[in-house]
Design a protein around this motif. Structure first.
Motif, PDB file in Angstrom:
ATOM      1  N   LEU A   1       7.538   8.389   5.169  1.00  0.00           N
ATOM      2  CA  LEU A   1       8.398   9.286   4.396  1.00  0.00           C
ATOM      3  C   LEU A   1       7.783  10.674   4.371  1.00  0.00           C
ATOM      4  O   LEU A   1       6.566  10.815   4.306  1.00  0.00           O
ATOM      5  N   ASP A   2       8.631  11.670   4.399  1.00  0.00           N
ATOM      6  CA  ASP A   2       8.230  13.057   4.216  1.00  0.00           C
ATOM      7  C   ASP A   2       8.940  13.521   2.955  1.00  0.00           C
ATOM      8  O   ASP A   2      10.177  13.462   2.889  1.00  0.00           O
ATOM      9  N   LEU A   3       8.185  13.947   1.942  1.00  0.00           N
ATOM     10  CA  LEU A   3       8.802  14.267   0.657  1.00  0.00           C
ATOM     11  C   LEU A   3       9.846  15.373   0.777  1.00  0.00           C
ATOM     12  O   LEU A   3      10.905  15.289   0.160  1.00  0.00           O
ATOM     13  N   ASP A   4       9.581  16.389   1.585  1.00  0.00           N
ATOM     14  CA  ASP A   4      10.578  17.453   1.752  1.00  0.00           C
ATOM     15  C   ASP A   4      11.872  16.909   2.338  1.00  0.00           C
ATOM     16  O   ASP A   4      12.970  17.246   1.873  1.00  0.00           O
ATOM     17  N   HIS A   5      11.780  16.065   3.350  1.00  0.00           N
ATOM     18  CA  HIS A   5      12.988  15.475   3.952  1.00  0.00           C
ATOM     19  C   HIS A   5      13.701  14.566   2.953  1.00  0.00           C
ATOM     20  O   HIS A   5      14.932  14.531   2.898  1.00  0.00           O
ATOM     21  N   TYR A   6      12.918  13.838   2.180  1.00  0.00           N
ATOM     22  CA  TYR A   6      13.475  12.959   1.147  1.00  0.00           C
ATOM     23  C   TYR A   6      14.274  13.780   0.128  1.00  0.00           C
ATOM     24  O   TYR A   6      15.390  13.413  -0.244  1.00  0.00           O
ATOM     25  N   ILE A   7      13.705  14.902  -0.301  1.00  0.00           N
ATOM     26  CA  ILE A   7      14.381  15.780  -1.254  1.00  0.00           C
ATOM     27  C   ILE A   7      15.662  16.342  -0.633  1.00  0.00           C
ATOM     28  O   ILE A   7      16.719  16.362  -1.283  1.00  0.00           O
ATOM     29  N   GLU A   8      15.582  16.784   0.610  1.00  0.00           N
ATOM     30  CA  GLU A   8      16.776  17.320   1.282  1.00  0.00           C
ATOM     31  C   GLU A   8      17.891  16.282   1.340  1.00  0.00           C
ATOM     32  O   GLU A   8      19.056  16.605   1.100  1.00  0.00           O
TER      33      GLU A   8
ATOM     34  N   ASN B   1      -2.184  14.267 -11.121  1.00  0.00           N
ATOM     35  CA  ASN B   1      -2.406  13.265 -12.168  1.00  0.00           C
ATOM     36  C   ASN B   1      -1.461  12.088 -11.990  1.00  0.00           C
ATOM     37  O   ASN B   1      -1.862  10.931 -12.154  1.00  0.00           O
ATOM     38  N   LEU B   2      -0.222  12.394 -11.662  1.00  0.00           N
ATOM     39  CA  LEU B   2       0.778  11.350 -11.435  1.00  0.00           C
ATOM     40  C   LEU B   2       0.316  10.411 -10.318  1.00  0.00           C
ATOM     41  O   LEU B   2       0.337   9.190 -10.471  1.00  0.00           O
ATOM     42  N   MET B   3      -0.145  10.992  -9.217  1.00  0.00           N
ATOM     43  CA  MET B   3      -0.615  10.172  -8.100  1.00  0.00           C
ATOM     44  C   MET B   3      -1.906   9.438  -8.461  1.00  0.00           C
ATOM     45  O   MET B   3      -2.083   8.275  -8.107  1.00  0.00           O
ATOM     46  N   GLY B   4      -2.794  10.118  -9.171  1.00  0.00           N
ATOM     47  CA  GLY B   4      -4.064   9.510  -9.555  1.00  0.00           C
ATOM     48  C   GLY B   4      -3.902   8.335 -10.501  1.00  0.00           C
ATOM     49  O   GLY B   4      -4.736   7.433 -10.528  1.00  0.00           O
ATOM     50  N   ASN B   5      -2.830   8.348 -11.277  1.00  0.00           N
ATOM     51  CA  ASN B   5      -2.567   7.261 -12.221  1.00  0.00           C
ATOM     52  C   ASN B   5      -1.673   6.183 -11.637  1.00  0.00           C
ATOM     53  O   ASN B   5      -1.210   5.298 -12.356  1.00  0.00           O
TER      54      ASN B   5
ATOM     55  N   MET C   1       0.843  -1.187   0.000  1.00  0.00           N
ATOM     56  CA  MET C   1       0.000   0.000   0.000  1.00  0.00           C
ATOM     57  C   MET C   1       0.883   1.244   0.000  1.00  0.00           C
ATOM     58  O   MET C   1       1.833   1.341   0.761  1.00  0.00           O
ATOM     59  N   LYS C   2       0.529   2.154  -0.866  1.00  0.00           N
ATOM     60  CA  LYS C   2       1.141   3.478  -0.872  1.00  0.00           C
ATOM     61  C   LYS C   2       0.045   4.456  -0.460  1.00  0.00           C
ATOM     62  O   LYS C   2      -0.977   4.559  -1.130  1.00  0.00           O
ATOM     63  N   LEU C   3       0.267   5.140   0.643  1.00  0.00           N
ATOM     64  CA  LEU C   3      -0.709   6.075   1.183  1.00  0.00           C
ATOM     65  C   LEU C   3      -0.059   7.446   1.246  1.00  0.00           C
ATOM     66  O   LEU C   3       1.039   7.585   1.799  1.00  0.00           O
ATOM     67  N   ILE C   4      -0.724   8.448   0.674  1.00  0.00           N
ATOM     68  CA  ILE C   4      -0.139   9.785   0.581  1.00  0.00           C
ATOM     69  C   ILE C   4      -1.057  10.801   1.243  1.00  0.00           C
ATOM     70  O   ILE C   4      -2.248  10.889   0.917  1.00  0.00           O
ATOM     71  N   PHE C   5      -0.475  11.583   2.157  1.00  0.00           N
ATOM     72  CA  PHE C   5      -1.210  12.665   2.816  1.00  0.00           C
ATOM     73  C   PHE C   5      -0.867  13.983   2.151  1.00  0.00           C
ATOM     74  O   PHE C   5       0.305  14.300   1.923  1.00  0.00           O
ATOM     75  N   LEU C   6      -1.910  14.758   1.852  1.00  0.00           N
ATOM     76  CA  LEU C   6      -1.707  16.077   1.271  1.00  0.00           C
ATOM     77  C   LEU C   6      -2.607  17.071   1.979  1.00  0.00           C
ATOM     78  O   LEU C   6      -3.562  16.706   2.654  1.00  0.00           O
TER      79      LEU C   6
ATOM     80  N   LEU D   1       8.987  12.358  -6.470  1.00  0.00           N
ATOM     81  CA  LEU D   1       7.655  11.793  -6.263  1.00  0.00           C
ATOM     82  C   LEU D   1       7.408  10.675  -7.275  1.00  0.00           C
ATOM     83  O   LEU D   1       6.927   9.590  -6.922  1.00  0.00           O
ATOM     84  N   LYS D   2       7.756  10.925  -8.517  1.00  0.00           N
ATOM     85  CA  LYS D   2       7.574   9.934  -9.575  1.00  0.00           C
ATOM     86  C   LYS D   2       8.371   8.662  -9.276  1.00  0.00           C
ATOM     87  O   LYS D   2       7.867   7.549  -9.434  1.00  0.00           O
ATOM     88  N   ALA D   3       9.599   8.831  -8.817  1.00  0.00           N
ATOM     89  CA  ALA D   3      10.437   7.676  -8.481  1.00  0.00           C
ATOM     90  C   ALA D   3       9.843   6.883  -7.321  1.00  0.00           C
ATOM     91  O   ALA D   3       9.817   5.638  -7.352  1.00  0.00           O
ATOM     92  N   LEU D   4       9.356   7.576  -6.310  1.00  0.00           N
ATOM     93  CA  LEU D   4       8.744   6.883  -5.174  1.00  0.00           C
ATOM     94  C   LEU D   4       7.502   6.109  -5.609  1.00  0.00           C
ATOM     95  O   LEU D   4       7.298   4.961  -5.201  1.00  0.00           O
ATOM     96  N   LEU D   5       6.676   6.730  -6.427  1.00  0.00           N
ATOM     97  CA  LEU D   5       5.456   6.064  -6.884  1.00  0.00           C
ATOM     98  C   LEU D   5       5.761   4.852  -7.759  1.00  0.00           C
ATOM     99  O   LEU D   5       4.995   3.887  -7.766  1.00  0.00           O
ATOM    100  N   ALA D   6       6.866   4.899  -8.477  1.00  0.00           N
ATOM    101  CA  ALA D   6       7.244   3.794  -9.356  1.00  0.00           C
ATOM    102  C   ALA D   6       7.924   2.656  -8.593  1.00  0.00           C
ATOM    103  O   ALA D   6       8.046   1.550  -9.125  1.00  0.00           O
ATOM    104  N   SER D   7       8.338   2.904  -7.388  1.00  0.00           N
ATOM    105  CA  SER D   7       9.048   1.880  -6.609  1.00  0.00           C
ATOM    106  C   SER D   7       8.093   0.763  -6.197  1.00  0.00           C
ATOM    107  O   SER D   7       6.876   0.938  -6.181  1.00  0.00           O
ATOM    108  N   GLU D   8       8.649  -0.364  -5.875  1.00  0.00           N
ATOM    109  CA  GLU D   8       7.864  -1.504  -5.417  1.00  0.00           C
ATOM    110  C   GLU D   8       7.552  -1.392  -3.925  1.00  0.00           C
ATOM    111  O   GLU D   8       6.771  -2.173  -3.391  1.00  0.00           O
ATOM    112  N   GLU D   9       8.172  -0.438  -3.257  1.00  0.00           N
ATOM    113  CA  GLU D   9       8.031  -0.275  -1.811  1.00  0.00           C
ATOM    114  C   GLU D   9       6.640   0.217  -1.428  1.00  0.00           C
ATOM    115  O   GLU D   9       6.038   1.018  -2.142  1.00  0.00           O
TER     116      GLU D   9
END
Length: 173
Positions: free
Chosen positions: A29-36, A89-93, A1-6, A63-71
């Motif tokens: 994961l926190d996307l900002d921390h991941y980017i940093e 759209n990326l998340m919706g798809n 499961m990939k669950l995203i809070f916005l 974000l695209k890389a995380l969504l494409a991961s198997e994790e």
């Protein structure tokens, strides 16, 4: 499961995300921390040294890389992430489920007033300008946020109630 809070800044994405991840036994994961971590630079430094366009491109790429991961994971986005580069759209798809933590202007302003020094985007605003700033940005961002798979209103609710509502969403699937 990939669950995203916005949701908007100070809506509780990171706090709720960490607790829900723990309850689901998933990495948080926190996307900002991941980017940093990936860029070896703070978000403030990225904005200052490379500019917002660079940041938004990097944000989209990671974000695209995380969504494409198997994790499987629980991910907390930055407040602006859904509004740029076709990220909704990326998340919706993808196979991710998105949850909008919906907060009113009053709730957000109350929280931001207490956290100003930790929030570079609002730290320099005069107290009288904060509500207008939040209202304007929330109005602009809301159409993106509303595309989330689920919405949970957080105004006036204790954190335990919000967590329970989130967990109920996924116990029904």
């Amino acid at each position: 499961m990939k669950l995203i809070f916005l949701g908007y800044m100070a809506s509780g994405k990171s706090t709720i995300g960490k607790i829900v991840a723990e309850k689901l036994s998933l990495p948080s994961l926190d996307l900002d921390h991941y980017i940093e971590e990936k860029e070896q630079m703070s978000i403030s430094d990225i904005f200052q040294n490379k500019g917002e366009i660079y940041f938004r491109q990097a944000e989209h790429r990671y974000l695209k890389a995380l969504l494409a991961s198997e994790e499987d994971f629980v991910l907390s986005l930055g407040g602006g992430t859904p509004c740029y580069a076709g990220n909704m759209n990326l998340m919706g798809n993808s196979d991710a489920k998105t949850v909008y933590l919906r907060a009113g202007v009053g709730t957000l302003v109350g929280r931001l007033e207490q956290e100003r020094e930790n929030r570079p985007l609002v730290a320099s605003l005069k107290p009288d300008d904060l509500a207008e700033y939040v209202a304007k940005h929330l109005f602009e961002r809301n159409p993106y946020y509303m595309e989330a798979d689920y919405q949970i209103g957080i105004d006036g609710k204790p954190i335990d109630t919000i967590i329970t509502e989130v967990m109920q969403l996924f116990s029904q699937e």
